[in-house]
Design a protein around this motif. Sequence first.
Motif, mmCIF file in Angstrom:
data_model
loop_
_atom_site.group_PDB
_atom_site.id
_atom_site.type_symbol
_atom_site.label_atom_id
_atom_site.label_comp_id
_atom_site.label_asym_id
_atom_site.label_seq_id
_atom_site.Cartn_x
_atom_site.Cartn_y
_atom_site.Cartn_z
ATOM 1 N N LEU A 52 -4.377 -0.874 -4.653
ATOM 2 C CA LEU A 52 -5.415 -0.136 -3.935
ATOM 3 C C LEU A 52 -6.810 -0.662 -4.276
ATOM 4 O O LEU A 52 -7.681 -0.749 -3.399
ATOM 5 C CB LEU A 52 -5.322 1.357 -4.265
ATOM 6 N N THR B 5 0.825 -1.207 0.000
ATOM 7 C CA THR B 5 0.000 0.000 0.000
ATOM 8 C C THR B 5 0.861 1.259 0.000
ATOM 9 O O THR B 5 0.578 2.225 -0.717
ATOM 10 C CB THR B 5 -0.930 0.007 1.222
ATOM 11 N N THR C 45 -7.881 2.376 -10.085
ATOM 12 C CA THR C 45 -8.306 1.885 -8.774
ATOM 13 C C THR C 45 -9.806 1.658 -8.740
ATOM 14 O O THR C 45 -10.284 0.642 -8.201
ATOM 15 C CB THR C 45 -7.910 2.886 -7.671
ATOM 16 N N LEU D 133 -7.286 -3.941 -2.418
ATOM 17 C CA LEU D 133 -7.445 -3.657 -0.990
ATOM 18 C C LEU D 133 -8.856 -3.155 -0.679
ATOM 19 O O LEU D 133 -9.498 -3.623 0.271
ATOM 20 C CB LEU D 133 -6.417 -2.616 -0.556
#
Length: 203
Positions: free
Chosen positions: A159, A85, A104, A162
């Motif tokens: 990202l 990250t 993203t 995540l």
Amino acid sequence: MVTLDAVQVAVAKLGFSPNLSLVLLTLVIIGSTINIPLYERVSKVAMVPDLDRLWTMRFFWGIPLRRIEQKTIVALNVGGGLIPTLLAIYQFTRVSPILIVLVTAVVTIVSYYSAQVVPGIGIQMNALIAPLTAAMTSVLLTAGSDVVAAPIAFAGGVLGTLIGADLLHLPQIERMTPGILSIGGAGVFDGIALCGLFAVLLT
């Protein structure tokens, strides 16, 4: 050696010296054993007896069922979550932040609908879906320009995975999986880290 060669290529594409590849790989491996607790969630769950016991003991509906506390600790793994990250956030200083945000967003949507929550295990998703999505989206957005696609694919892939696969499914996992829930908990083999690595190598 194959892993080290792959990391060397990826690190070079992300704007770092290839000499840092061994250091970075070592940090990821060591960091995979470290979890940083973020918060704790406690909920009460009813203990339901077996149906045959209900029948033989002639229990009546309406009898309160015994409830126990279920505790879930949400943590962030250093090697599989924190380091990838931070590397992804660093790419905002090197390439177009707008393109990273767009990649993203696409990876987040794809990861959210591709990931499956398995009780007692966690999140399962095909390891190639997110990096392929990140790589193809990055290449399409940077086609015909001087912008390098690799760092955009890396940042967007990490990202997006995540957010889409982990964070957006957290409420559901917390109810189904008591114990320690580690984001990026598989370390170097976690979907977040693998997505970033594959996305870079595919661009």
